[in-house]
Design an enzyme around this catalytic site. Structure first.
Site, PDB file in Angstrom:
ATOM      1  N   ASP A   1       0.831  -1.198   0.000  1.00 22.01           N
ATOM      2  CA  ASP A   1       0.000   0.000   0.000  1.00 22.01           C
ATOM      3  C   ASP A   1       0.869   1.252   0.000  1.00 22.01           C
ATOM      4  O   ASP A   1       0.597   2.225  -0.713  1.00 22.01           O
ATOM      5  CB  ASP A   1      -0.915  -0.029   1.226  1.00 22.01           C
ATOM      6  CG  ASP A   1      -1.755   1.233   1.357  1.00 22.01           C
ATOM      7  OD1 ASP A   1      -2.596   1.475   0.483  1.00 22.01           O
ATOM      8  OD2 ASP A   1      -1.554   1.981   2.329  1.00 22.01           O
TER       9      ASP A   1
ATOM     10  N   GLU B   1      -1.893  -5.317  -3.729  1.00 23.35           N
ATOM     11  CA  GLU B   1      -0.919  -4.548  -2.955  1.00 23.35           C
ATOM     12  C   GLU B   1       0.175  -5.465  -2.403  1.00 23.35           C
ATOM     13  O   GLU B   1       1.351  -5.081  -2.358  1.00 23.35           O
ATOM     14  CB  GLU B   1      -1.625  -3.808  -1.829  1.00 23.35           C
ATOM     15  CG  GLU B   1      -2.492  -2.648  -2.333  1.00 23.35           C
ATOM     16  CD  GLU B   1      -3.287  -1.972  -1.241  1.00 23.35           C
ATOM     17  OE1 GLU B   1      -3.793  -0.863  -1.494  1.00 23.35           O
ATOM     18  OE2 GLU B   1      -3.420  -2.550  -0.135  1.00 23.35           O
TER      19      GLU B   1
END
Length: 228
Positions: free
Chosen positions: A49, A121
């Site tokens: 992320d 991610e």
């Protein structure tokens, strides 16, 4: 470590050959499939992320050197939000190689937005740990592709735009009320009403509360625009 044919094909789809294949396996392992000897992808998702955010912020700055922070922020949010990540995951058929526990598979985990968004991610983080930031950047720019160049120059999510509309008129923020939830647990449909303090409202339905709220906010903004 030799990868299965499915994971070898997935490597080709994302355009990165892992020197440490165990990183890819971990990135694709959901918590429902983990064990004391089999780590899940949560820690990688946390890292990925941040890597995605760094790469996307730098790319947006490079693409539009005259844009203000106020212009860049909504574009950034549109590109890194979970819905977009899940779309990218679907583009590369990530769901097909996710390692899920039985209960999660039965409940449609391979199609769930949250699982797909988290997993892409985690894959970004796996590439970062395997080959460094340049490789992760190449992966992100390759997978996001034209989405970056085509992101709306005035991209703002509808809920933010509606809240700004209310604030500009001295009103309290709109409320979002769940009116209905139907369908099976693995594929629910939510109906949400976006409601202003004066009672003006609009409704929308979608497969997640977030999407339904955004849809309701969009519908209410359209109603307000037509009324002026």
């Amino acid at each position: 470590m030799k990868l299965s044919s499915e994971l070898a094909a997935f490597q080709k789809r994302i355009g990165h050959r892992f020197a440490q294949p165990e990183l890819l396996i971990r990135a694709l392992t959901h918590g429902s499939f983990s064990s004391p000897t089999r780590e899940d992808n949560q820690r990688l998702e946390f890292l990925g992320d941040r890597v995605l955010g760094l790469v996307m912020a730098a790319e947006l700055l490079e693409q539009d050197r005259a844009a203000s922070e106020g212009q860049l922020a909504p574009r950034f949010n549109a590109l890194v939000r979970k819905e977009t990540c899940a779309e990218i995951a679907r583009d590369i058929d990530l769901g097909a190689v996710l390692k899920l526990g039985r209960s999660e598979m039965i409940s449609g985990g391979r199609r769930k937005q949250a699982l797909l968004g988290d997993a892409i991610e985690a894959v970004i983080a796996a590439v970062y740990k395997d080959a460094g930031l340049d490789a992760a950047r190449d992966l992100i720019l390759r997978l996001w592709g034209e989405r970056i160049a085509q992101v709306d120059a005035d991209a703002r999510d509808a809920k933010t735009a509606l809240q700004e509309w209310a604030q500009a008129r001295g009103l309290k923020p709109p409320a979002y009320v769940e009116l209905d939830r139907r369908g099976p647990d693995h594929a629910p449909i939510f109906t949400i009403s976006a409601r202003l303090p004066d009672g003006t409202e609009a409704q929308a339905s979608a497969g997640s509360k977030r999407q339904a709220e955004q849809g309701a906010a969009t519908a209410l903004l359209n109603k307000l625009e037509q009324a002026t």
